[in-house]
Design a protein around this motif. Structure first.
Motif, mmCIF file in Angstrom:
data_model
loop_
_atom_site.group_PDB
_atom_site.id
_atom_site.type_symbol
_atom_site.label_atom_id
_atom_site.label_comp_id
_atom_site.label_asym_id
_atom_site.label_seq_id
_atom_site.Cartn_x
_atom_site.Cartn_y
_atom_site.Cartn_z
ATOM 1 N N GLY A 94 47.677 -59.442 38.425
ATOM 2 C CA GLY A 94 46.584 -59.257 37.480
ATOM 3 C C GLY A 94 46.451 -60.453 36.559
ATOM 4 O O GLY A 94 46.354 -61.595 36.998
ATOM 5 N N LEU A 95 46.474 -60.173 35.247
ATOM 6 C CA LEU A 95 46.417 -61.236 34.246
ATOM 7 C C LEU A 95 47.736 -61.343 33.493
ATOM 8 O O LEU A 95 47.780 -61.713 32.318
ATOM 9 C CB LEU A 95 45.250 -60.983 33.285
ATOM 10 N N LEU A 96 48.841 -61.031 34.192
ATOM 11 C CA LEU A 96 50.186 -61.143 33.634
ATOM 12 C C LEU A 96 50.949 -62.267 34.329
ATOM 13 O O LEU A 96 50.879 -62.419 35.550
ATOM 14 C CB LEU A 96 50.959 -59.836 33.805
ATOM 15 N N TYR A 97 51.672 -63.018 33.533
ATOM 16 C CA TYR A 97 52.523 -64.112 34.022
ATOM 17 C C TYR A 97 53.980 -63.672 33.914
ATOM 18 O O TYR A 97 54.365 -62.955 32.977
ATOM 19 C CB TYR A 97 52.298 -65.348 33.149
ATOM 20 N N THR A 98 54.826 -64.141 34.845
ATOM 21 C CA THR A 98 56.264 -63.982 34.666
ATOM 22 C C THR A 98 57.001 -65.141 35.318
ATOM 23 O O THR A 98 56.489 -65.812 36.225
ATOM 24 C CB THR A 98 56.778 -62.636 35.203
ATOM 25 N N GLY A 99 58.199 -65.389 34.820
ATOM 26 C CA GLY A 99 59.048 -66.446 35.349
ATOM 27 C C GLY A 99 60.477 -66.201 34.930
ATOM 28 O O GLY A 99 60.773 -65.295 34.141
ATOM 29 N N VAL A 100 61.384 -67.010 35.463
ATOM 30 C CA VAL A 100 62.809 -66.883 35.170
ATOM 31 C C VAL A 100 63.276 -68.175 34.504
ATOM 32 O O VAL A 100 63.149 -69.260 35.071
ATOM 33 C CB VAL A 100 63.622 -66.607 36.445
ATOM 34 N N GLN A 101 63.798 -68.051 33.287
ATOM 35 C CA GLN A 101 64.227 -69.200 32.491
ATOM 36 C C GLN A 101 65.747 -69.297 32.479
ATOM 37 O O GLN A 101 66.439 -68.274 32.453
ATOM 38 C CB GLN A 101 63.693 -69.058 31.052
ATOM 39 N N VAL A 102 66.240 -70.522 32.476
ATOM 40 C CA VAL A 102 67.685 -70.741 32.505
ATOM 41 C C VAL A 102 68.056 -71.781 31.455
ATOM 42 O O VAL A 102 67.372 -72.792 31.286
ATOM 43 C CB VAL A 102 68.158 -71.185 33.909
ATOM 44 N N PRO A 173 47.504 -65.607 31.397
ATOM 45 C CA PRO A 173 46.239 -65.555 32.145
ATOM 46 C C PRO A 173 45.152 -64.768 31.424
ATOM 47 O O PRO A 173 43.970 -65.127 31.508
ATOM 48 C CB PRO A 173 46.644 -64.872 33.457
ATOM 49 N N LEU A 174 45.530 -63.725 30.713
ATOM 50 C CA LEU A 174 44.543 -62.957 29.951
ATOM 51 C C LEU A 174 43.948 -63.799 28.835
ATOM 52 O O LEU A 174 42.723 -63.838 28.637
ATOM 53 C CB LEU A 174 45.178 -61.695 29.373
ATOM 54 N N MET A 175 44.815 -64.488 28.080
ATOM 55 C CA MET A 175 44.314 -65.325 26.997
ATOM 56 C C MET A 175 43.399 -66.427 27.519
ATOM 57 O O MET A 175 42.377 -66.749 26.907
ATOM 58 C CB MET A 175 45.485 -65.950 26.222
ATOM 59 N N ASN A 176 43.749 -66.997 28.659
ATOM 60 C CA ASN A 176 42.902 -68.036 29.232
ATOM 61 C C ASN A 176 41.585 -67.469 29.755
ATOM 62 O O ASN A 176 40.532 -68.105 29.647
ATOM 63 C CB ASN A 176 43.641 -68.774 30.340
ATOM 64 N N ALA A 177 41.634 -66.254 30.328
ATOM 65 C CA ALA A 177 40.413 -65.613 30.816
ATOM 66 C C ALA A 177 39.452 -65.320 29.667
ATOM 67 O O ALA A 177 38.227 -65.352 29.837
ATOM 68 C CB ALA A 177 40.746 -64.325 31.561
ATOM 69 N N LEU A 178 40.017 -65.045 28.495
ATOM 70 C CA LEU A 178 39.200 -64.768 27.317
ATOM 71 C C LEU A 178 38.829 -66.034 26.547
ATOM 72 O O LEU A 178 38.148 -65.950 25.515
ATOM 73 C CB LEU A 178 39.957 -63.808 26.381
ATOM 74 N N ASP A 179 39.279 -67.200 27.043
ATOM 75 C CA ASP A 179 39.078 -68.465 26.325
ATOM 76 C C ASP A 179 39.559 -68.351 24.886
ATOM 77 O O ASP A 179 38.885 -68.774 23.930
ATOM 78 C CB ASP A 179 37.598 -68.878 26.352
ATOM 79 N N THR A 288 44.627 -47.883 36.885
ATOM 80 C CA THR A 288 44.201 -49.208 36.473
ATOM 81 C C THR A 288 45.319 -49.815 35.627
ATOM 82 O O THR A 288 46.041 -49.109 34.925
ATOM 83 C CB THR A 288 42.905 -49.138 35.662
ATOM 84 N N GLY A 289 45.450 -51.121 35.702
ATOM 85 C CA GLY A 289 46.531 -51.807 34.999
ATOM 86 C C GLY A 289 47.608 -52.266 35.951
ATOM 87 O O GLY A 289 47.917 -51.599 36.941
#
Length: 371
Positions: A94-102, A173-179, A288-289
């Motif tokens: 969707g409009l969610l980001y995730t990653g793994v930080q070390v 991604p949500l913040m970018n989609a909303l500019d 939804t979601g």
């Protein structure tokens, strides 16, 4: 895209219409009926697809990163988890980001802030910390910490600690989609520690009792608790499991909440912890979601849109919006526990949350699609 259904766009092409469309396009216009059926589908059709990132595959790349990139050069040393259907916006689902930080002992990443809301779920290591708006929070395995939008925050690992790894979750991604995205680096690169260590948890994690003066004056839209320790959360989950059957779709599931409102921890991101009893296999539903899951304990499986995904501890998987999903615990003797974060607060705030149970089989479970 034509549909031979009353009320839907069903205009046949003609040479005259083709010329008309070209004239419209030359003036930055278009005819709605040429795209209406695509942009107004009968039901949600997400670009994201179900994906599982197994820890045994992710871990080697995470361990390689410290030998290749310094945190002061990278800003944040993160291995992103990118959905094949959302590579264009670097989203996990969707409009969610995730990653793994070390991060290794003695390393620290500079302070910054951004419009995106963020969270961390600690996967392993000792000595990790996050500083948010002057408050240092000590972090252990499976602790969950917020860095709400607009707050100065930085991360590190104490000199005497061990290599620490955590999952990041953000709504970039949500913040970018909303500019609506902003980003700033702290002018001093690091912020001063002006508040007691783990102070917000000490003040606000009393459950049925809260600090009166602070309660009256809290004006921010996110939870005043910034760190949610795993052990008390899991203890609450297991206590609930002894007295309540839980959800037919999610087992015993509890939501991390803002203690002031009872609502989600941040306006755009919610988070939950759920327990599947030994041998439990839930019924299927969809809503939804979008949801990003991490396996906190145990092993099991999820069936998403008819495909089975087996998981074990530290695996991360996603369920796109409106995808049928159900979960199972593969052990007959041990509980399984899933941490997840989601965009359901956005769905509910906009009045577009919708949920339905799967009724295609008598037991409410999906048939497995071969391949």
């Amino acid at each position: 895209m034509r549909e031979d259904i009353p009320g839907r766009a069903n205009v046949a092409d003609t040479p005259e219409l083709a010329a008309y469309y070209e004239d419209l396009a030359a003036r930055e216009m278009g005819a709605l009926w040429t795209v209406a059926n695509e942009i107004e589908p009968w039901f949600p059709k997400p670009k994201s697809v179900p994906v599982i990132w197994r820890w045994q595959d992710v871990r080697p790349f995470v361990d390689r990163a410290p030998g290749l990139v310094r945190p002061e050069d990278a800003g944040r040393r993160v291995v992103m988890l990118v959905n094949p259907g959302r590579r264009d916006i670097s989203a996990a689902v969707g409009l969610l980001y995730t990653g793994v930080q070390v991060m290794d002992p003695g390393e620290c990443a500079s302070a910054h802030r951004h419009m995106a809301s963020a969270l961390r779920f600690i996967m392993e290591g000792a000595g990790a910390y996050t500083i948010v708006e002057g408050e240092r929070m000590t972090l252990g395995a499976r602790d969950f910490v917020l860095t709400p939008n607009g707050t100065w925050h930085e991360h590190g690992v104490a000199e005497g600690g061990t290599r620490s790894i955590w999952q990041d979750g953000l709504d970039i991604p949500l913040m970018n989609a909303l500019d609506a995205n902003f980003y700033a680096v702290h002018p001093d690169l690091h912020q001063g520690e002006t508040k007691p260590v783990d102070g917000s948890a000490a003040l606000w994690s009393g459950g049925i009792i809260q600090p009166t003066e602070l309660r009256k004056n809290w004006q921010k839209p996110w939870s005043p608790v910034l760190k949610y320790a795993f052990e008390p959360a899991f203890e609450a989950l297991t206590r609930a499991a002894k007295v309540h059957e839980g959800s037919p779709f999610d087992g015993v599931i509890m939501e991390y909440v803002n203690p002031l409102t009872g609502g989600p921890v941040m306006p755009t991101i919610g988070a939950s912890l759920q327990l599947l009893r030994p041998g439990q296999h839930t019924r299927a539903h969809r809503h939804t979601g979008s949801i990003v899951y991490q396996v906190a304990r145990g092993k099991g499986f999820s069936i998403i849109d008819g495909k089975r995904y087996d998981w074990s501890e530290k695996d991360i998987f996603v369920v796109p919006s409106w995808s049928l999903h159900e979960h199972g615990n593969a052990s007959e003797s041990e509980d399984a526990c899933l941490f997840s974060f989601n965009d359901l607060p956005v769905m509910r705030a906009l009045g577009i949350y919708h949920e339905e149970a799967y009724t295609g089989t008598p037991d409410g479970r999906q048939a497995i699609i071969a391949g």
